[in-house]
Design an enzyme around this catalytic site. Structure first.
Site, mmCIF file in Angstrom:
data_model
loop_
_atom_site.group_PDB
_atom_site.id
_atom_site.type_symbol
_atom_site.label_atom_id
_atom_site.label_comp_id
_atom_site.label_asym_id
_atom_site.label_seq_id
_atom_site.Cartn_x
_atom_site.Cartn_y
_atom_site.Cartn_z
ATOM 1 C CE1 TYR A 155 21.141 -23.646 73.081
ATOM 2 C CE2 TYR A 155 19.820 -21.734 73.676
ATOM 3 C CZ TYR A 155 20.789 -22.327 72.876
ATOM 4 O OH TYR A 155 21.408 -21.595 71.880
ATOM 5 C CE LYS B 59 24.341 -22.220 73.894
ATOM 6 N NZ LYS B 59 25.615 -22.287 73.155
HETATM 7 P P1 NAD Z 1 23.507 -25.296 63.895
HETATM 8 O O1 NAD Z 1 22.758 -26.461 64.402
HETATM 9 O O2 NAD Z 1 23.154 -24.702 62.582
HETATM 10 O O3 NAD Z 1 25.070 -25.632 63.859
HETATM 11 C C1 NAD Z 1 25.709 -26.260 64.941
HETATM 12 C C2 NAD Z 1 26.930 -26.975 64.438
HETATM 13 O O4 NAD Z 1 27.567 -27.598 65.577
HETATM 14 C C3 NAD Z 1 26.614 -28.102 63.441
HETATM 15 O O5 NAD Z 1 27.499 -28.027 62.342
HETATM 16 C C4 NAD Z 1 26.839 -29.372 64.252
HETATM 17 O O6 NAD Z 1 27.274 -30.482 63.454
HETATM 18 C C5 NAD Z 1 27.922 -28.921 65.222
HETATM 19 N N1 NAD Z 1 27.981 -29.754 66.410
HETATM 20 C C6 NAD Z 1 26.949 -30.195 67.176
HETATM 21 N N2 NAD Z 1 27.392 -30.977 68.163
HETATM 22 C C7 NAD Z 1 28.736 -31.029 68.034
HETATM 23 C C8 NAD Z 1 29.759 -31.683 68.753
HETATM 24 N N3 NAD Z 1 29.482 -32.479 69.799
HETATM 25 N N4 NAD Z 1 31.040 -31.508 68.364
HETATM 26 C C9 NAD Z 1 31.330 -30.750 67.277
HETATM 27 N N5 NAD Z 1 30.403 -30.114 66.549
HETATM 28 C C10 NAD Z 1 29.119 -30.256 66.917
HETATM 29 O O7 NAD Z 1 23.391 -24.212 65.061
HETATM 30 P P2 NAD Z 1 23.634 -22.617 65.091
HETATM 31 O O8 NAD Z 1 22.317 -21.975 65.190
HETATM 32 O O9 NAD Z 1 24.591 -22.211 64.051
HETATM 33 O O10 NAD Z 1 24.291 -22.513 66.549
HETATM 34 C C11 NAD Z 1 25.683 -22.307 66.756
HETATM 35 C C12 NAD Z 1 25.883 -21.854 68.192
HETATM 36 O O11 NAD Z 1 25.188 -20.619 68.391
HETATM 37 C C13 NAD Z 1 25.335 -22.835 69.245
HETATM 38 O O12 NAD Z 1 26.204 -22.859 70.356
HETATM 39 C C14 NAD Z 1 24.000 -22.221 69.614
HETATM 40 O O13 NAD Z 1 23.591 -22.589 70.911
HETATM 41 C C15 NAD Z 1 24.346 -20.749 69.516
HETATM 42 N N6 NAD Z 1 23.189 -19.862 69.349
HETATM 43 C C16 NAD Z 1 22.375 -19.967 68.261
HETATM 44 C C17 NAD Z 1 21.303 -19.073 68.128
HETATM 45 C C18 NAD Z 1 20.383 -19.096 66.942
HETATM 46 O O14 NAD Z 1 19.360 -18.391 66.964
HETATM 47 N N7 NAD Z 1 20.665 -19.822 65.886
HETATM 48 C C19 NAD Z 1 21.068 -18.110 69.129
HETATM 49 C C20 NAD Z 1 21.924 -18.057 70.222
HETATM 50 C C21 NAD Z 1 22.987 -18.936 70.327
#
Ligand code: NAD
Length: 258
Positions: free
Chosen positions: A154, A158
């Protein structure tokens, strides 16, 4: 309406941060494309926002270049332009480096979090360059700037997003296309809730305990919401940010100060 007459596409728009971003662009007047592996989730998002035909749902796997190109073609055929593309789809897993190699998860996280972002940028660049304008926003993480144990895949992907963003930013700026990144902190989504569930099970804690402890480490004292990220994405994608190129902004409550 900052995005009136414009088209915004968001990957991973069926859930969490992506759904928040999609809702924000729709509220600010954009026609929105919800792109996700989870087609039913994308459809639900589009139905919520696009009763008047201003939202579409497309199934897309960011690890599959053909499905990305098909999605770009469908959006261009329907609406003739893509002004904003948000690379938000991402996955997470943990692995202790001393344990047996976990190549399947390693390859998948590279394919989704990094290669997928590269492929999406590639597919959307030419139509944006031809119009001489566009904005790409890449979702990284504070894990791209700081270190967490057992998260080599991860943190590695990132951090890679930040390098990719900076290179494309200087390559595409002369063509009127701005590329920037966002590094969210702890945001309440299904992804973060699954981290809480796993750690609480391992530690024998009540569900939610890890989230409470995490919130205490945030200078603002609470976990963020998808809207906290969506507001920054909308700013970076808008004309308000017309002179901002290659930056990585942290909506994280004060955790990372660079
Ligand atoms: P989440 O798991 O709630 O949503 C992720 C979405 O991406 C889902 O709808 C999933 O179906 C979709 N997805 C996964 N693999 C895919 C693929 N191969 N092709 C198309 N769609 C795909 O996650 P989130 O927390 O909303 O995260 C969204 C982004 O934000 C990610 O890149 C994550 O790394 C980043 N992020 C999240 C956090 C956090 O605390 N939630 C913090 C920093 C960064």
């Amino acid at each position: 309406m900052r995005f009136g007459g414009r088209v915004a596409a968001v990957t991973g728009a069926a859930s969490g941060i992506g759904l928040g971003i999609l809702r924000r662009f729709a509220r600010e007047g954009a026609r929105v494309a919800a792109l996700d592996l989870d087609f039913e989730g994308a459809q639900a998002a589009a139905e919520e926002l696009g009763g008047d035909g201003s939202a579409m749902a497309l199934q897309l796997d960011v690890a599959d270049g053909d499905s990305i190109q098909a999605a770009v073609d469908r959006i261009l055929a329907a609406w003739g332009r893509i002004d904003v593309w948000v690379n938000n789809a991402g996955i997470f897993y943990v692995h202790n480096i001393a344990d047996p190699p976990d190549m399947e998860n390693w390859e998948r996280i590279l394919a989704v979090n990094l290669t997928g972002m590269f492929l999406c940028c590639q597919a959307v660049t030419r139509p944006m360059m031809e119009r001489g304008s566009g904005s790409i926003v890449n979702i990284s993480s504070i894990a791209g700037k700081m270190a967490f144990p057992e998260e080599a895949g991860y943190c590695g992907t990132k951090a890679g997003v930040l390098g990719l963003t900076r290179s494309l930013a200087v390559e595409l700026a002369p063509h009127g296309v701005r590329v920037n990144a966002i590094c969210p902190g702890n945001i309440l989504t299904p992804m973060l809730q699954s981290v809480d569930a796993r750690i609480c099970a391992e530690e024998g804690w009540e569900p939610g305990t890890h989230l409470e402890k995490t919130a205490q480490e945030v200078p603002l004292g609470y976990i963020g919401q998808p809207e906290d990220v969506a507001a920054v994405v909308a700013f970076l994608a808008s004309d308000d940010a017309s002179y901002i190129v290659g930056q990585a902004i942290n909506p994280d409550g004060g955790l990372v100060l660079y």
